[in-house]
Design an enzyme around this catalytic site. Structure first.
Site, mmCIF file in Angstrom:
data_model
loop_
_atom_site.group_PDB
_atom_site.id
_atom_site.type_symbol
_atom_site.label_atom_id
_atom_site.label_comp_id
_atom_site.label_asym_id
_atom_site.label_seq_id
_atom_site.Cartn_x
_atom_site.Cartn_y
_atom_site.Cartn_z
ATOM 1 N N THR A 103 -29.145 -21.721 46.687
ATOM 2 C CA THR A 103 -28.489 -23.224 46.592
ATOM 3 C C THR A 103 -28.463 -23.835 45.314
ATOM 4 O O THR A 103 -27.887 -25.040 45.011
ATOM 5 C CB THR A 103 -28.799 -23.959 47.682
ATOM 6 O OG1 THR A 103 -30.513 -24.024 47.429
ATOM 7 C CG2 THR A 103 -28.785 -23.340 49.171
ATOM 8 N N GLY A 104 -29.064 -23.222 44.308
ATOM 9 C CA GLY A 104 -29.307 -24.053 43.300
ATOM 10 C C GLY A 104 -27.952 -24.039 42.466
ATOM 11 O O GLY A 104 -27.065 -23.238 42.603
ATOM 12 N N LYS A 114 -34.162 -24.937 53.039
ATOM 13 C CA LYS A 114 -32.997 -24.995 53.605
ATOM 14 C C LYS A 114 -32.547 -23.856 54.364
ATOM 15 O O LYS A 114 -31.305 -23.289 54.912
ATOM 16 C CB LYS A 114 -31.794 -24.675 52.334
ATOM 17 C CG LYS A 114 -31.979 -25.636 51.277
ATOM 18 C CD LYS A 114 -30.958 -26.182 50.592
ATOM 19 C CE LYS A 114 -31.192 -27.489 49.743
ATOM 20 N NZ LYS A 114 -31.322 -27.315 48.481
ATOM 21 N N THR A 131 -33.784 -15.148 35.619
ATOM 22 C CA THR A 131 -34.298 -16.521 35.013
ATOM 23 C C THR A 131 -34.696 -16.125 33.739
ATOM 24 O O THR A 131 -35.554 -15.026 33.316
ATOM 25 C CB THR A 131 -35.652 -16.850 36.103
ATOM 26 O OG1 THR A 131 -35.092 -16.882 37.233
ATOM 27 C CG2 THR A 131 -36.090 -18.105 35.475
ATOM 28 N N GLU A 132 -34.760 -17.081 32.878
ATOM 29 C CA GLU A 132 -35.119 -17.095 31.422
ATOM 30 C C GLU A 132 -36.275 -17.883 31.159
ATOM 31 O O GLU A 132 -36.566 -18.744 32.038
ATOM 32 C CB GLU A 132 -34.066 -17.392 30.446
ATOM 33 C CG GLU A 132 -33.464 -18.469 30.378
ATOM 34 C CD GLU A 132 -32.255 -18.475 29.041
ATOM 35 O OE1 GLU A 132 -32.364 -17.798 28.256
ATOM 36 O OE2 GLU A 132 -31.444 -19.273 29.497
ATOM 37 N N TYR A 153 -20.884 -7.455 27.092
ATOM 38 C CA TYR A 153 -19.772 -8.074 27.316
ATOM 39 C C TYR A 153 -18.787 -7.807 26.263
ATOM 40 O O TYR A 153 -17.360 -7.190 26.515
ATOM 41 C CB TYR A 153 -19.309 -9.474 27.731
ATOM 42 C CG TYR A 153 -20.616 -10.119 28.572
ATOM 43 C CD1 TYR A 153 -21.399 -9.344 29.390
ATOM 44 C CD2 TYR A 153 -20.865 -11.659 28.589
ATOM 45 C CE1 TYR A 153 -22.375 -9.882 30.191
ATOM 46 C CE2 TYR A 153 -21.927 -12.024 29.470
ATOM 47 C CZ TYR A 153 -22.722 -11.035 29.971
ATOM 48 O OH TYR A 153 -23.699 -11.571 30.796
ATOM 49 N N GLU A 186 -31.588 -4.243 19.930
ATOM 50 C CA GLU A 186 -31.915 -5.298 18.802
ATOM 51 C C GLU A 186 -33.232 -5.042 18.149
ATOM 52 O O GLU A 186 -34.035 -4.435 18.753
ATOM 53 C CB GLU A 186 -31.476 -6.826 19.355
ATOM 54 C CG GLU A 186 -32.603 -7.056 20.618
ATOM 55 C CD GLU A 186 -32.231 -8.271 21.410
ATOM 56 O OE1 GLU A 186 -31.008 -8.946 21.400
ATOM 57 O OE2 GLU A 186 -33.178 -9.212 22.159
ATOM 58 N N HIS A 211 -33.809 -14.375 21.525
ATOM 59 C CA HIS A 211 -34.494 -13.725 22.591
ATOM 60 C C HIS A 211 -35.984 -13.693 22.222
ATOM 61 O O HIS A 211 -36.392 -13.516 21.076
ATOM 62 C CB HIS A 211 -34.008 -12.296 22.768
ATOM 63 C CG HIS A 211 -32.925 -12.019 23.383
ATOM 64 N ND1 HIS A 211 -32.040 -10.981 23.299
ATOM 65 C CD2 HIS A 211 -32.118 -12.810 24.329
ATOM 66 C CE1 HIS A 211 -30.842 -11.168 24.087
ATOM 67 N NE2 HIS A 211 -31.079 -12.323 24.950
#
Lengths: 288, 376, 288, 376
Positions: free
Chosen positions: A17-18, A43, A97-98, A159, A209, A246
C-alpha cells in the site's frame, strides 16, 4: 524455461500500500505477474487492485501459496520484513529497498543462507523472466522473451542494454538485478550457474561496475561455462575512493578497479564491450 | 561517513580501549597549554584524509613553545583539500611494537572480517600476506573470546600472558564497536605495545551513512561540497569531478557509463549526477541549476526513462531555461516513458533530442572542444 | 559396534589441566580412550601425561584429527569452549560442566544443531562404549561389553544399574548420559534411534526422572522400536515445585510427573521397573 | 530464583513497560501515607508464593484508614510458609480487559517460548488451549517485531491500532528482559488494558540461579531454610521434606531413587540430600551435621562410590560420631571406590554396611518404625 521465476510464480508484495509498492504492484500486474497477496501491517482485510492485503506474512500463508516475495518497505524496517518472509519459508525474496544499513543486510543475508532461500538484492531492480513474470521495478517495455540471460549490478544500464538488444532482435530469458549495495544476496556466480543450466538461455550478458570483486569471482566460473558471456563494466573513468551512486561502486585502496575486472573477464573468455551499444553486435556474432 | 580521529578515540574509550592521554584544540595557544600539562606531545591535524602522515599533518614537540609553533604551522594547512581546523594534542608514546587491527566488511564473503598484523604502523596493503591474519565472522554466531584467542595466538603472542589477554579484549571491543555503532570500518593502526599496556595510537572509523538515523550520538560529519550537499537534500547522488562537461543521468550504472563514454570520446566530465528513478520536475530543475552553477562548457543530459518520465525532464529543462536562462550548449538524449511528449517540449525550446547515447555523447564532447579554455 | 563413539574415536579434552579435567583424563586413559590432545589457553606447548596441550582448538586441529571433544571448563566460560569446538567442526561434543546458565545452553545447542554436531549434555556423566571408549566421568569398573544400551538423565543411577547389570551378567554396548539440565543436546529419542540401528544392542535401559517431557516424547518412538526397552523413572516421591538436584528435575504446574511418564512408557510397550534393582531381571527375561 | 513482584516491576520499568503507580512499604503507617497520595489502592503482600491471591495476600482500600488496617492484617501474615514483610501499595486499576503474557523455556523444544492469551487474570493452565498463542523462538534469529506482530494479530487485536502497537512493544520488551536478565520465566498476569494504556499489573520473574554471577544488579533472594543455605555453601544440593528418615546419597538420580524406595517400604524421607561426586570428608561431615540437626528418627546413607570415595564417607561418619555423637540409628549402604577401607572404618564404629540399596532402605524404614512418634 527461465531461471528463478516463471509464469507459475506466485508473488506476494510486502509494503503493497506504500507509494512505491502500490505503483509497482500495478506495473507488475500489467506485465502479467501473478501477484496473489499483499502485506501491510494494520491494513489486513482490505484489498488493493483486487489483491487481498494481510497484516503479516503468516496471515498470507494461511490463505495462499506463495513462491516469492518482493519488499517495498522503508529501509529502517526492511530487515524485519525480509526476516519475516524468510522465517515463514518463502523461497525467493526480492529486496528492492535501497539505503538499508549494511549490518542489517549481513544479518538477513546470513539468515537467507541458513534457510536456503534465494535473496535478490537489496537495492535491486528485481528480476524479470521475459513475458512470464516480473518482480520489481523495471519498465515493462524492454523485456521480451528470447535467448539472452542478463545479470547486472545496475538497473538503468540493464534497461539500456535490454532496449538495445530488443532493437537488435534479441529478447531475454531472464534478467536478474544483483543490487548495488556493498553486499548482496544472489551474486553473479550464482546466476551464471543457473543460466548455464537453463535450456532457454543461449548467451549471457553480465553488467558489472567498479568496486568489490564480484566480477573477478564470476570470472573463475565463466572459464568453465559452455555458454558465451558478453560483459560490460561501468566506471572506467571513475576516480578512486569516490562512491559512484551505489554503495558498492567505489574503488577502495586500489581494489575493485575497472582494469582488474576487465582483465579477469577477458582472461576467462568473456567478450568485454567498451560501450553498452556494442553488446547487441557481440551477441549477434556469438549466436550466429 | 568517516569520523575524525579524536571522535573515534572517544568511541574507543567508551568501549574500554586504551587511548593516549590527549585533548582536542583549535588554537595554538591551547596547544601550548595542553603540552605544558602533558609534556612531550604528538600534534595531529584532524582531517579526514588517509594521507595525513605523508602530508605533514603530524608533528612532535617536547616543549610548550615547540607545541605552539607546530600548532601554528598545522592550523589552516590544507591536506588533500581538507583544511585543518582542529588538532589532537597527545602524549608521545614509548613504542615497543606496533600492531595493526581492523574490523570491516568483506563484500564477497558477505561477512565481517577481522584483519590483524604484528606489523603495524604502515598501510596494511604494504604488509606481506603471510604477516596478516584474516578471520571472517559467522554473522549468526557473532564474536566470542575463542575467536579473538585464535587471532592472538596467530599473531605470535602467548594467549596466557597479560598482553595476550589485553589484546584479546581489544579485539572483542573493536568488534563490538563495529557492530553496535554500525561501522563499516574500525581500524587501529598502529596499535602500540607500550611497556605493559596496549594503546590505540590512531583511530580510523567509518560509520555506515545509511545507519546514521539510529546512531544518534554520532555527529554528522560534513565531507561534501556545498553543491553535493544541495544535491543530497534533493535525494540525488552527486559527485564533483574535474572536467567541463556537466552530466545528468538516471541510475548509477548508466551515469557511470555516460562518464566513461564522454572520456572515451576525449571529453572530461564535470560531475557524476544520478537523478535516480522518479525524481519529479521540481527536483530535476534544481539539479540542473546545481550543474549550471559550476559553469560547465556543455551540459549533457542522458535519460533512459523508466519511472523517470521524459516529459518531466524536458519540462524541468524548459522551466530552468525560462526562469534563469541556460547560457551553455545542452545535449539531451531522451528515450523511454512519455518520450514523444518530452521530445516535443524540447523541440519548442529549440533542442532536438538524441535517442542514441553514443552519438549524443560524441556531440557533447565536440561542442565542449569548440569552447576555448578560460572563455567562461 | 556401539553408538556415537568406539575404539577409533580420537578425543580432545578442553580444560585438560584443570582439577576435573586432569583427574578424568587419567581415568579415560586408564579405560583405554584415545585421548589425542588437550586444550588449555596459555598452556599451549606443554604436555599432560604425554598428551600435547594447545592454546586453542584450531591449534589442535593443525596437528591432529579429532572426532570428539569433552568439556571440563568452568560454567562461566563453558559456552565459549563449546562454541569453539563446534565452530572448528568437531562432530561430537560432550559437555560435562554443570551450572551453565540456560541462556548459554540454548545458544550452543542451537549452534550445534546448525552445525549438525552431536552435543551430549551439559551436566552429563558423558558416554561409554564399553571396552572401547569412555568420554566423561563414570567410574571405569561398571562398564563392560554386552548387549544392553543405556540412556539416562542421571549419572549415579546409571552406575548403580550398570553395576547391577554387570553382576547379573549383562554388559552394555553404550551408555549415554543425556545430562540433568533443563535443556540438553542429545535426547532420549535421538539415542533410542541409534540403539535401534546398532547391531550390538539387543535391549535398551532408559533411566529417566521427573521434570520435562523427554520420556513422554521418547515413548512415541518406543512404540515403533523392534528392540525391547526397560525404563526406570526416579522421583516418584518428590513433591511438586521442588527442584531435586538437577535443574531439570522438577514438577512444575503439574507437568513432568512420575505418573505421566510411567503411563506413557508403559503404553508404548516399555517395561517399567519400580526399583533400580528390578532392571536386571527384566532384561534377563527380555533377552531369554 | 524468584524475585519479588516489586523487583520484577522495577525491572519492567527499566525496560520500558508500564506498571501501576506504587510504592513498597514495610509498615502500616507508610501504607496509609502512600494511600493518601495515590487514592484507591491495592495492597499486595510481597511473598514468593504462587498462591498469594487465593491465600488472601491482596486487599483493597479506598481510604488511608482502610489501607492502614489492611496493611496491619497483611504484615506478618504467613502465606504458604512465607512471612509477609513487605507490601506493595499500588493504584487500583480500571480494568477493561485482562491478557496473559509470558516468556519462558520449552525444554523439549530447547528454545524460548512466548505464551500469550486474551484471557488473563487466571492461571494459564486453566485457559483453554485454543485461547492460548504459543510461539517458539529461533535462538540464533532472536526476537524481531514481525514475531510480536503475529502474536498481536493472533490475539485478535488490530496490529495497526494504538493498543496493537503498544502490545507489540510489550512483547519485545518482555523477551528482552528474559534474554538480557538471564530469566527462565517472565510472566505478566494480568496484563491490564486500561483505557488507552496497557499495564503490567503483576510481575512474576524467575532468574536462572546459575547466571546470578553475571546479573550483578539483581539482589540475591533468600528462599531457602537455614539448613538449605548451609548445605548450599558446602556445594551440596539439599531440600527439606516432611518425613523422619534423613537421607544422604550421591547423585541427584540416585538420591531421588533412594527417597522413592523409602516411601515404597512405607517410610517418609526427611530430606533430599545429594552430596554429589567428589565431596571431601570435611564437607561430608558437615552435611551429616545438617541432617542430625533436624532430629531424624534414622539416618540413611546411600553411597555408590565413583569419584566419591567410600573411605572418605566412612571417615566423615567416624569424625562426626567422635566429635558430636550420633544419637540416632544409622543405616549405611556403601559400594564403589575404596569400599573395603570404608567398610573397615565403619566396622570399627560398630556398623556393618549394606551393599544392596533395597535391603538397606528396608532396614532404615524398619528402624524408623520402632521409634515412637514424638519420642525425640
Amino acid at each position: 524455461m527461465a531461471i528463478i521465476v516463471d509464469q507459475n510464480t506466485r508473488v506476494m508484495v510486502q509494503g503493497i500500500t506504500g507509494k512505491q509498492g502500490s505503483f509497482h504492484t500495478r506495473q507488475m500486474l500489467a506485465y502479467g505477474t501473478k501477484v496473489v497477496a499483499g502485506v501491510a501491517p494494520g491494513k489486513g482485510g482490505s484489498k488493493f487492485e483486487d489483491i487481498p492485503v494481510y497484516d503479516t506474512v503468516r496471515a498470507v500463508l494461511q490463505e495462499h501459496q506463495v513462491d516469492a516475495s518482493v519488499i517495498f518497505i522503508p529501509a529502517a524496517f526492511a530487515k524485519d520484513a525480509v526476516l519475516e518472509a524468510l522465517e515463514a519459508g518463502i523461497g525467493t525474496v526480492v529486496v528492492i529497498t535501497e539505503h538499508i544499513p549494511v549490518q542489517d543486510e549481513m544479518e538477513f543475508i546470513a539468515y537467507a543462507q541458513r534457510k536456503k532461500a534465494v535473496l535478490i538484492g537489496p537495492n535491486t531492480f528485481g528480476i524479470v523472466s521475459s513475458g512470464k513474470c516480473k518482480i520489481g521495478i523495471p519498465p515493462n517495455q524492454f523485456f521480451m522473451p528470447g535467448p539472452v540471460g542478463m545479470v547486472s549490478r545496475s538497473g538503468t544500464l540493464t534497461y539500456e542494454i535490454a532496449g538495445n538488444l530488443i532493437a537488435a532482435g534479441f529478447g531475454q530469458s531472464t534478467a536478474v538485478g544483483m543490487g548495488g549495495d556493498r553486499i548482496v544476496g544472489l551474486t553473479f556466480i550464482d546466476v551464471l550457474k543457473l543460466f548455464e543450466a537453463d535450456p532457454e538461455t543461449k548467451a549471457v550478458v553480465l553488467i558489472g561496475e567498479i568496486g568489490g570483486n564480484a566480477e573477478e569471482e564470476a570470472s573463475v566460473y565463466i572459464k568453465e561455462m559452455t555458454k558465451p558471456v558478453v560483459a560490460y563494466i561501468a566506471g572506467k573513468s571513475a576516480p578512486p575512493e569516490k562512491r559512484m551512486g551505489h554503495a558498492g561502486a567505489i574503488i577502495r585502496r586500489g581494489k575493485g578497479t575497472y582494469e582488474g575486472k576487465v582483465k579477469a573477464l577477458a582472461e576467462a573468455g568473456a567478450l568485454v564491450a567498451e560501450m553498452p551499444s556494442e553488446v547487441p553486435e557481440m551477441i549477434r556474432k556469438l549466436l550466429a | 561517513m568517516r569520523i575524525f580521529e579524536y571522535m573515534g578515540k572517544e568511541l574507543f574509550s567508551r568501549f574500554g580501549l586504551r587511548v593516549p592521554k590527549g585533548r582536542v584544540v583549535t588554537t595554538a595557544y591551547e596547544a601550548a597549554w595542553v603540552a605544558t600539562e602533558i609534556g612531550s606531545v604528538a600534534i595531529k591535524a584532524q582531517v579526514l584524509s588517509g594521507k595525513r602522515g605523508k602530508g605533514g599533518g603530524i608533528k612532535f614537540a617536547d616543549t610548550s613553545a615547540e607545541a605552539k609553533k607546530a600548532a601554528r604551522e598545522l592550523l589552516g594547512m590544507k591536506i588533500e583539500g581538507h583544511t585543518v581546523e582542529k588538532l589532537l594534542i597527545e602524549e608521545k608514546l614509548h613504542i615497543d611494537r606496533e600492531f595493526y587491527l581492523s574490523v570491516t566488511i568483506d563484500g564477497g564473503a558477505k561477512k565481517p572480517v577481522i584483519i590483524a598484523s604484528s606489523q603495524g604502523g604502515m598501510d596494511i596493503e604494504e604488509v606481506p600476506e603471510n604477516k596478516i591474519v584474516k578471520v571472517h565472522l559467522d554473522v549468526e554466531l557473532g564474536i566470542h573470546p575463542f575467536i579473538a584467542r585464535n587471532i592472538v595466538r596467530r599473531l605470535g603472542l602467548d594467549v596466557g600472558s597479560r598482553q595476550g589477554k589485553e589484546l584479546l579484549n581489544i579485539i572483542l571491543a573493536a568488534y563490538k564497536i563495529f557492530q553496535e555503532k554500525d561501522a563499516i570500518l574500525v581500524e587501529i593502526n598502529p596499535l602500540v605495545f607500550c611497556g605493559e599496556k596496549i594503546i590505540a595510537a590512531d583511530a580510523k572509523v567509518i560509520i555506515d551513512s545509511e545507519a546514521l538515523f539510529r546512531q544518534k550520538d554520532i555527529p554528522y560529519i560534513e565531507e561534501q561540497t556545498e553543491a553535493e550537499k544541495l544535491a543530497q537534500d534533493l535525494g540525488i547522488s552527486y559527485v564533483e569531478l574535474e572536467g567541463d562537461i556537466a552530466v545528468m543521468a538516471n541510475g548509477a550504472g548508466i551515469t557511470m557509463s555516460t562518464l566513461d563514454i564522454i572520456q572515451r570520446y576525449g571529453g572530461a566530465p564535470a560531475d557524476f549526477m544520478d537523478v535516480g528513478g522518479g525524481t519529479d520536475m521540481e527536483a530535476t530543475a534544481k539539479a540542473l541549476e546545481i550543474l549550471l552553477a559550476k559553469d560547465p562548457k556543455v551540459i549533457f543530459i542522458n535519460i533512459f526513462g523508466g519511472i523517470t518520465r521524459c516529459d518531466d525532464v524536458a519540462g524541468a529543462f524548459a522551466k530552468v531555461k525560462k526562469e534563469h536562462g541556460i547560457p551553455v550548449p545542452v545535449v539531451i538524449r531522451l528515450v523511454g516513458t512519455n518520450q514523444e511528449e518530452g521530445r516535443r517540449i524540447l523541440r519548442e525550446q529549440g533542442i532536438e533530442a538524441y535517442t542514441n547515447m553514443d552519438e549524443a555523447a560524441a556531440k557533447a564532447v565536440e561542442l565542449a572542444a569548440l569552447v576555448p579554455a578560460g572563455s567562461l
